[in-house]
Design an enzyme around this catalytic site. Structure first.
Site, PDB file in Angstrom:
ATOM      1  N   THR A   1     -10.705   8.816  -4.245  1.00 26.83           N
ATOM      2  CA  THR A   1     -11.496   8.996  -5.464  1.00 26.83           C
ATOM      3  C   THR A   1     -12.867   9.552  -5.096  1.00 26.83           C
ATOM      4  O   THR A   1     -13.549   8.994  -4.236  1.00 26.83           O
ATOM      5  CB  THR A   1     -11.635   7.630  -6.175  1.00 26.83           C
ATOM      6  OG1 THR A   1     -10.339   7.259  -6.661  1.00 26.83           O
ATOM      7  CG2 THR A   1     -12.613   7.697  -7.335  1.00 26.83           C
TER       8      THR A   1
ATOM      9  N   HIS B   1       0.767   5.345  -8.002  1.00 23.70           N
ATOM     10  CA  HIS B   1      -0.173   4.409  -7.380  1.00 23.70           C
ATOM     11  C   HIS B   1       0.327   2.985  -7.635  1.00 23.70           C
ATOM     12  O   HIS B   1       0.127   2.427  -8.709  1.00 23.70           O
ATOM     13  CB  HIS B   1      -1.569   4.611  -7.965  1.00 23.70           C
ATOM     14  CG  HIS B   1      -2.661   4.030  -7.108  1.00 23.70           C
ATOM     15  ND1 HIS B   1      -2.428   3.026  -6.204  1.00 23.70           N
ATOM     16  CD2 HIS B   1      -3.977   4.342  -7.012  1.00 23.70           C
ATOM     17  CE1 HIS B   1      -3.583   2.728  -5.588  1.00 23.70           C
ATOM     18  NE2 HIS B   1      -4.530   3.517  -6.057  1.00 23.70           N
TER      19      HIS B   1
ATOM     20  N   ASN C   1      -3.268  -1.526  -4.306  1.00 23.96           N
ATOM     21  CA  ASN C   1      -4.698  -1.788  -4.549  1.00 23.96           C
ATOM     22  C   ASN C   1      -5.048  -2.553  -5.813  1.00 23.96           C
ATOM     23  O   ASN C   1      -6.141  -2.412  -6.360  1.00 23.96           O
ATOM     24  CB  ASN C   1      -5.502  -0.471  -4.513  1.00 23.96           C
ATOM     25  CG  ASN C   1      -5.405   0.219  -3.152  1.00 23.96           C
ATOM     26  OD1 ASN C   1      -4.859  -0.355  -2.217  1.00 23.96           O
ATOM     27  ND2 ASN C   1      -5.930   1.420  -3.043  1.00 23.96           N
TER      28      ASN C   1
ATOM     29  N   TYR D   1      -3.878  -2.306  -8.942  1.00 20.12           N
ATOM     30  CA  TYR D   1      -3.813  -1.632 -10.245  1.00 20.12           C
ATOM     31  C   TYR D   1      -2.526  -2.031 -10.983  1.00 20.12           C
ATOM     32  O   TYR D   1      -1.814  -2.929 -10.537  1.00 20.12           O
ATOM     33  CB  TYR D   1      -3.965  -0.121 -10.056  1.00 20.12           C
ATOM     34  CG  TYR D   1      -5.308   0.220  -9.442  1.00 20.12           C
ATOM     35  CD1 TYR D   1      -6.492  -0.072 -10.131  1.00 20.12           C
ATOM     36  CD2 TYR D   1      -5.416   0.774  -8.167  1.00 20.12           C
ATOM     37  CE1 TYR D   1      -7.736   0.194  -9.568  1.00 20.12           C
ATOM     38  CE2 TYR D   1      -6.665   1.050  -7.599  1.00 20.12           C
ATOM     39  CZ  TYR D   1      -7.821   0.750  -8.308  1.00 20.12           C
ATOM     40  OH  TYR D   1      -9.049   1.012  -7.753  1.00 20.12           O
TER      41      TYR D   1
ATOM     42  N   ASN E   1       0.035  -5.957   2.462  1.00 19.67           N
ATOM     43  CA  ASN E   1      -0.504  -7.074   3.250  1.00 19.67           C
ATOM     44  C   ASN E   1      -1.985  -7.335   3.023  1.00 19.67           C
ATOM     45  O   ASN E   1      -2.638  -7.943   3.863  1.00 19.67           O
ATOM     46  CB  ASN E   1      -0.217  -6.869   4.751  1.00 19.67           C
ATOM     47  CG  ASN E   1      -1.075  -5.778   5.362  1.00 19.67           C
ATOM     48  OD1 ASN E   1      -1.475  -4.848   4.673  1.00 19.67           O
ATOM     49  ND2 ASN E   1      -1.366  -5.905   6.644  1.00 19.67           N
TER      50      ASN E   1
HETATM   51  C1  FMN Z   1     -14.166   6.894  -1.060  1.00 16.87           C
HETATM   52  C2  FMN Z   1     -12.800   6.280  -1.113  1.00 16.87           C
HETATM   53  C3  FMN Z   1     -11.995   6.529  -2.211  1.00 16.87           C
HETATM   54  C4  FMN Z   1     -10.694   6.003  -2.268  1.00 16.87           C
HETATM   55  N1  FMN Z   1      -9.908   6.311  -3.337  1.00 16.87           N
HETATM   56  C5  FMN Z   1      -8.604   5.935  -3.347  1.00 16.87           C
HETATM   57  C6  FMN Z   1      -7.745   6.372  -4.389  1.00 16.87           C
HETATM   58  O1  FMN Z   1      -8.124   7.130  -5.284  1.00 16.87           O
HETATM   59  N2  FMN Z   1      -6.456   5.942  -4.354  1.00 16.87           N
HETATM   60  C7  FMN Z   1      -5.979   5.120  -3.353  1.00 16.87           C
HETATM   61  O2  FMN Z   1      -4.810   4.745  -3.369  1.00 16.87           O
HETATM   62  N3  FMN Z   1      -6.793   4.710  -2.345  1.00 16.87           N
HETATM   63  C8  FMN Z   1      -8.071   5.118  -2.311  1.00 16.87           C
HETATM   64  N4  FMN Z   1      -8.880   4.768  -1.251  1.00 16.87           N
HETATM   65  C9  FMN Z   1      -8.273   4.111  -0.066  1.00 16.87           C
HETATM   66  C10 FMN Z   1      -7.907   5.184   0.979  1.00 16.87           C
HETATM   67  O3  FMN Z   1      -6.855   6.019   0.522  1.00 16.87           O
HETATM   68  C11 FMN Z   1      -7.464   4.568   2.308  1.00 16.87           C
HETATM   69  O4  FMN Z   1      -6.421   3.659   2.046  1.00 16.87           O
HETATM   70  C12 FMN Z   1      -8.611   3.833   3.020  1.00 16.87           C
HETATM   71  O5  FMN Z   1      -9.760   4.658   3.109  1.00 16.87           O
HETATM   72  C13 FMN Z   1      -8.173   3.426   4.445  1.00 16.87           C
HETATM   73  O6  FMN Z   1      -7.798   4.578   5.200  1.00 16.87           O
HETATM   74  P1  FMN Z   1      -8.772   5.202   6.317  1.00 16.87           P
HETATM   75  O7  FMN Z   1      -9.050   4.089   7.292  1.00 16.87           O
HETATM   76  O8  FMN Z   1      -8.003   6.306   6.948  1.00 16.87           O
HETATM   77  O9  FMN Z   1     -10.025   5.654   5.614  1.00 16.87           O
HETATM   78  C14 FMN Z   1     -10.199   5.224  -1.200  1.00 16.87           C
HETATM   79  C15 FMN Z   1     -11.035   4.949  -0.103  1.00 16.87           C
HETATM   80  C16 FMN Z   1     -12.307   5.487  -0.046  1.00 16.87           C
HETATM   81  C17 FMN Z   1     -13.149   5.228   1.182  1.00 16.87           C
END
Ligand code: FMN
Length: 362
Positions: free
Chosen positions: A25, A172, A175, A177, A228
């Protein structure tokens, strides 16, 4: 042994590598949720990903509770997304739309009325609104007529995604939702066909997948889950049992790929998630498994070589490194991201992270 740079098929979608961009997002679509040229530039910069999973995108006004996040329920939004998908395809990339109904974590200030959920509950903490954070409101439990309407909203959003040029969609289901509010027993207290037993709690996810698969073909549909972790007050008393049954359902429905947000080591805040469930899911699910959260390349490769995963998705590092796949392939240094600009709007911290070629030239 497959490695991160081998191609992979996720149903109808062919990926040249196994490093996906996780859904992120970024809140640049304005109040009407209409994607724009800036967003097209941002996504096109990241077309080197094996697959881009779009930022979460509202299927309806009722389901969208994040200021300036995009939607996919009207023609203006479809036309806006066309710019994004065309720009990504022009750069040789692939992109799916993450379809989002936030359920109880939508504030009525955003115009969708009283929030809805599986049960009449109130999420912990605070909702995002255009006037800052406000306490969550109590959700109304969905009736069967509401559920039928929402399934229609999912199908329409999936159709719109294909009309807008997406290569497919991701539901989705993670998380905390709406789909997750049905799945896990800390949020679902229904005593009808949608609550209680695991089979009942899976019913809404099944119906969403059937509605969307029926509309655009199941070979273009994936789902994201967060088995988890406790998110937004949503967790389950027995994740292994729940997600094993869900894996069987996904196998039955022929869902070609799943993405698991499944942290496997202590988080930055020091909390340790429960054990990953993907190995248990793998035993019942023959589709492709994409793992996510804090992965480094060595661990991701080991999981793929060990057979418990097929690909990895990367979130934050893709924000800061538009050419992340090239950097991984060449063992190049990575840009650091600035979390202050994640949701702030505008070009700064969005389309101005440098490519390696620019840094080498400088
Ligand atoms: C700025 C930001 C926006 C995110 N938006 C979403 C989203 O729109 N949908 C979703 O399923 N997860 C969202 N997440 C979670 C990420 O997809 C991801 O699961 C999380 O950053 C962990 O992965 P990483 O360690 O590679 O960053 C978001 C995370 C961040 C940091």
């Amino acid at each position: 042994m497959p490695n991160l740079f081998n191609p992979l098929k996720l149903g109808a979608i062919e990926l040249p590598n196994r490093i996906l961009m996780a859904p992120l997002t970024r809140a640049r679509a304005g109040r009407e949720g209409v994607p724009n040229d800036l967003m097209a530039r941002y996504y096109a910069q990241r077309a080197g990903a094996g697959l881009i999973i779009s930022e979460a995108t509202g299927i309806s006004r009722e389901g969208l509770g994040w200021p300036d996040a995009p939607g996919l329920w009207n023609q203006d939004q479809v036309d806006g997304w066309k710019k994004v998908t065309a720009a990504v395809h022009k750069e040789g990339g692939r992109i799916v739309a993450q379809l989002w109904h936030m359920g109880r974590v939508v504030h009525s200030d955003l115009g969708g009325g009283q929030p809805v959920s599986s049960s009449a509950t109130t999420a912990p903490d605070f909702a995002h609104t255009y006037e800052g954070k406000k306490p969550y409101e109590e959700a109304r439990a969905l009736t069967q007529a509401d559920i039928d309407r929402i399934l229609g909203d999912y199908a329409r959003a999936a159709r719109n995604a294909i009309d807008a040029g997406f290569d497919g969609v991701q539901i989705h289901g993670a998380n905390g939702y709406l789909v997750d509010q049905f799945l896990r027993d800390s949020a679902n207290f229904r005593n009808d066909d949608y609550g209680g037993s695991i089979a009942n709690r899976l019913r809404f996810a099944r119906m969403v997948l059937e509605a969307v698969g029926g509309e655009i073909g199941i070979d273009r549909v994936g789902i994201r889950l967060s088995p988890n972790i406790l998110v937004q007050g949503v967790e389950d008393s027995d994740p292994i049992a729940l997600y094993t049954e869900l894996a069987k359902l996904l196998e039955e429905l022929k869902v070609p790929w799943i993405e698991l947000r499944e942290p496997y080591k202590p988080t930055a805040s020091g909390s340790i998630p429960t054990a990953p469930v993907s190995p248990a899911m793998r035993a019942h699910y023959s589709g492709k498994i994409v793992i996510n959260s804090d992965y480094d390349w060595t661990d991701a490769r080991h999981r793929i070589e060990g057979g418990t995963a097929d690909a990895v998705s990367i979130g934050r590092l893709f924000i800061a490194n538009p050419d992340l796949v090239h950097r991984i392939a060449t063992n190049a240094p990575l840009n650091a991201g600035d979390s202050k600009t994640f949701y702030e709007g505008g070009a700064t911290g969005y389309v101005d992270y440098p490519f390696l070629t620019e840094q080498v030239a400088a």
